[in-house]
Scaffold this active site. Structure first.
Site, PDB file in Angstrom:
ATOM      1  CB  THR A 121     -40.517  12.992 -24.408  1.00 34.26           C
ATOM      2  OG1 THR A 121     -41.474  12.343 -25.250  1.00 34.26           O
ATOM      3  CG2 THR A 121     -40.571  14.492 -24.645  1.00 34.26           C
ATOM      4  CB  CYS A 270     -47.744  13.943 -23.775  1.00 36.88           C
ATOM      5  SG  CYS A 270     -47.342  12.206 -24.064  1.00 36.88           S
TER       6      CYS A 270
END
Length: 457
Positions: A121, A270
């Site tokens: 990410t 996350c």
């Protein structure tokens, strides 16, 4: 196809094992030799249902290998997945040092065309910088080898990662002329062909849009959670059942039911990290992300709601109180303790003198490690924690039970056993697992999140 996965963390290990499962030859690289040795002996460092069997099966077939040999890893894969960690740095930005280190290694050792895939990410613009790093290494070698950089963000849920990878609801691939064009697109299409046989799941877009999509998805989900939690806190004050409200609004197809559960806040690797990173990106462009700032603030406060309910009920001085806590991991089906709400609750209770008995089906080992760090400056507080082997064992002689993680095993307990083991029949339900009316009928004082407290009289 020959694939290299750089990094054997959560994303890298699942990605490598699943790509091997559909017939690819996968080389997983990690610079931690101890970790590589464990993986080669069948020891999986994370808890993920079905992963141990998947890795063992594909290692036995020869389709999945683990190594710390950088040169061999670059030579092996026509497609090179960068799946290293991008932890937040001090100002909230994603730390890309490991991504760029991987890019340097690829540029240093590549001897033919490679498709370099950003699986980690990463913020918008990272693919451009990865390309520059590789070009710098090639220039230092006097080489002009062609390559492509692609963005392929992951959308794996911890606890259901294998299912998510093998039967994805979408595959996002950023691939444009600037970063490699049609050849890279053709190779990525071939790689993901086994996952598109039922129907086309791939969404093709430019690289920058793909990078942004990952952050936008997690930010939206985090927003829904914090929004419901804010409503739940108001519901407690005005005497409203937030579960009834959830059903009422979730039935609207424009809203839906997903991620509308009120609770004691989100955690994990996350949502907190990605919300923070997206806010940082906004700041870089002088664009204040006001909603995301509120999302993060609401979530941080929400982690203390369960503790405040306990303090309101038993008083600020908890020196003679002992509590049972069910659930330590930030969510069920994982041992991940990163940003877990249980950590905030433990700080609240222990600092006020309480002792606790805790139980989690899989996260005990990781919790011991994390809590050692949390209380490094107050190690004496760790003596107030007792780790239990079962949920019922944790209840013995406790003044009340607090539920922090919604493990399935906690959903239908024997209420009579709970009453008999607790000193007082009081439950603080941080995940709204139970119905207030059922607790009242069982003679249990019940405190949920956004569900008006019902006391047995």
């Amino acid at each position: 196809m020959k694939v290299t996965i750089i990094g054997t963390g959560y994303v890298g290990l699942v990605t490598g094992a699943c790509l091997a499962e559909v017939g690819n030859e996968v080389f997983c690289l990690d610079l931690d030799q101890h970790k590589v040795d464990l993986l080669n002996h069948g020891v999986i460092p994370i808890h993920e249902a079905g992963l141990e069997e998947l890795v063992a099966r594909n290692r036995a077939s020869g389709r999945l290998i683990f190594s710390s040999d950088i040169a061999a890893s670059v030579e092996h894969g026509d497609i090179q997945f960068i799946a290293v960690g991008t932890p937040p740095d001090k100002d909230g930005a994603a730390d890309l040092q490991y991504v760029f280190a991987a890019a340097r290694h690829i540029g240093k050792y590549m001897d033919g065309y490679k498709v370099v895939v950003d699986k980690s990410t990463v913020p918008v613009g990272t693919a451009h910088r990865v390309r520059e790093v590789i070009l710098e290494q090639l220039a230092a070698r006097g080489s002009t080898i062609d390559f492509a950089v692609v963005s392929n963000p992951e959308f794996l849920k911890e606890g259901a990662a294998i299912e998510d990878f093998m039967r994805p609801d979408r595959i996002v691939i950023g691939c444009d002329e600037t970063f490699g064009g049609q050849r890279a697109r053709s190779m990525m299409k071939q790689l993901y062909l086994p996952f598109n046989r039922n129907r086309e799941r791939t969404f093709w877009m430019d690289v920058r849009s793909a990078e942004f999509t990952k952050y936008a998805a997690n930010a939206m989900l985090a927003t829904r959670i914090s929004f419901m939690n804010e409503l739940a806190n108001l519901a407690d004050k005005v005497g409203v059942d937030i579960e009834a409200v959830r059903h009422g609004i979730g039935s609207d197809p424009r809203i839906g039911y997903s991620f509308l559960y009120a609770g004691c806040g989100y955690g994990g690797s996350c949502f907190p990290k990605d919300v923070q990173a997206l806010r940082h990106t906004g700041a870089q462009y002088d664009h204040k992300m006001q909603i995301l700032q509120a999302v993060a603030e609401v979530n941080e406060r929400q982690k203390h709601v369960l503790g405040r309910k306990i303090i309101q009920r038993f008083g600020d001085d908890l020196g003679r109180r002992h509590f049972a806590i069910w659930g330590l991991a930030f969510k069920p089906n994982t041992d991940d303790m990163r940003y877990a709400p249980s950590r905030a609750l433990l700080r609240q209770l222990l600092k006020r003198g309480a002792s606790v008995a805790v139980y989690d089906p899989v996260a005990t080992k990781e919790a011991r490690r994390v809590l050692q760090e949390d209380f490094a400056e107050m190690p004496h507080l760790l003596e107030q924690i007792r780790f239990c082997d079962s949920a019922l064992q944790a209840l013995q002689d406790a003044d009340a039970l607090a539920i922090v993680t919604e493990w399935k095993a906690f959903r239908s307990p024997d209420l009579n056993q709970i009453k008999n083991l607790l000193k007082e029949p009081v439950i603080f339900d941080g995940r709204n697992l139970f119905e207030p009316w059922a607790m009242a009928n069982a003679g249990i004082e019940y405190h949920g999140i956004g569900r008006t407290a019902i006391k047995h009289t």
